[in-house]
Scaffold this active site. Sequence first.
Site, mmCIF file in Angstrom:
data_model
loop_
_atom_site.group_PDB
_atom_site.id
_atom_site.type_symbol
_atom_site.label_atom_id
_atom_site.label_comp_id
_atom_site.label_asym_id
_atom_site.label_seq_id
_atom_site.Cartn_x
_atom_site.Cartn_y
_atom_site.Cartn_z
ATOM 1 N N THR A 1 0.918 -1.428 0.257
ATOM 2 C CA THR A 1 0.067 0.011 0.000
ATOM 3 C C THR A 1 0.775 1.498 0.409
ATOM 4 O O THR A 1 1.908 1.570 1.042
ATOM 5 C CB THR A 1 -0.312 -0.086 1.126
ATOM 6 O OG1 THR A 1 -2.031 -0.918 1.020
ATOM 7 C CG2 THR A 1 -1.436 1.604 1.480
ATOM 8 N N ARG B 278 -15.406 -5.951 -0.139
ATOM 9 C CA ARG B 278 -14.110 -5.596 1.470
ATOM 10 C C ARG B 278 -13.886 -3.456 0.965
ATOM 11 O O ARG B 278 -12.972 -4.137 -0.118
ATOM 12 C CB ARG B 278 -13.507 -6.022 1.327
ATOM 13 C CG ARG B 278 -12.655 -5.850 2.943
ATOM 14 C CD ARG B 278 -11.729 -5.279 2.568
ATOM 15 N NE ARG B 278 -10.322 -5.694 3.567
ATOM 16 C CZ ARG B 278 -9.221 -4.778 3.678
ATOM 17 N NH1 ARG B 278 -9.286 -3.589 2.850
ATOM 18 N NH2 ARG B 278 -8.517 -4.612 4.679
#
Length: 305
Positions: free
Chosen positions: A175, A203
Amino acid sequence: MYSIIVHGGVGVVPGDKQEAVIAGVREAVLSAIPILEGGGSSLDAVEAAIMVLEDNPLFNAGTGSVLTFDGDVEMDAAMAQGSSLGFGAVAGIKNIQHPISLARMVMEKTDHVLLQGSGAQEFARMMDVPSHNPITEERRAQWQTYRENFLRGDAGDWPKLKALMKEHPEFMHGTVGAVVVDDQGEVAAGTSTGGVFLKLLGRVGDTPLPGAGTYATKFGGASSTGLGESMMRTLITKTACDFMRMGLDAQGAASGAVNMLSNTLGTEAGIIVVDCHGGVGFAQNTAQMAHAYFKQGMAQPIAEL
Ligand code: ASP
């Protein structure tokens, strides 16, 4: 005085990729320095740095995002501006190159904070964002292996996935985030991610949620990385910003926020922080978190794991 710090995610970086990952976070900082040097805004600098990371397939954001359990890519991204408490985010966005830019458009061109799924997709079309396939061959091959291993064990519920991630911290690696204070003292923070490997379709992680993965106030800003469900439950970036409001500097806020998470939920977490005085801070409770930073006056950025 301006400062910038970026991260490339928590998790262990395999030895053969370490040099390239460090070069990747350094390149992101270098792309933003001319903007800040020329008096540009923290928002422009955050966007530029994250775009570089989204284009680098080593990181789990934009091109190179990890795949869902079903073999698709659903990305989350957010942009925050300190002085206005501005916030724009997209969740579950597919087939675009730069989710961070779309998140910024949500902040600047709509009255909303977060667009998700088909609505976010439609907004991208309205904004003339071109279509782009972010799935790389390497990620697809990893997905196949992880999925087979996962299915060989027990069914796909979250406690099992969490155990799997503990064993393979590289699952979460990649990330990206950037936090900047510009010459005017304006703070901005951004985060972009493909989420976590094998996540269920639909999600949404912490990245696009204010105070969870991304936050900025006039006192400072923060971007976090790690298991999103824990960031949402502890509001780790809001916690860091509250610490700065109470007078801590960026490093104190980063350490305090990660300690808070370690002492409560105890899952893996990392955070980068900038305060409005130009201080930068970072902390993680894992062995590594690729990051790079530059403060006005330094000869060159520091980039490390
Ligand atoms: N926080 C991200 C998520 O849970 C993952 C990461 O930081 O690597 O979506």
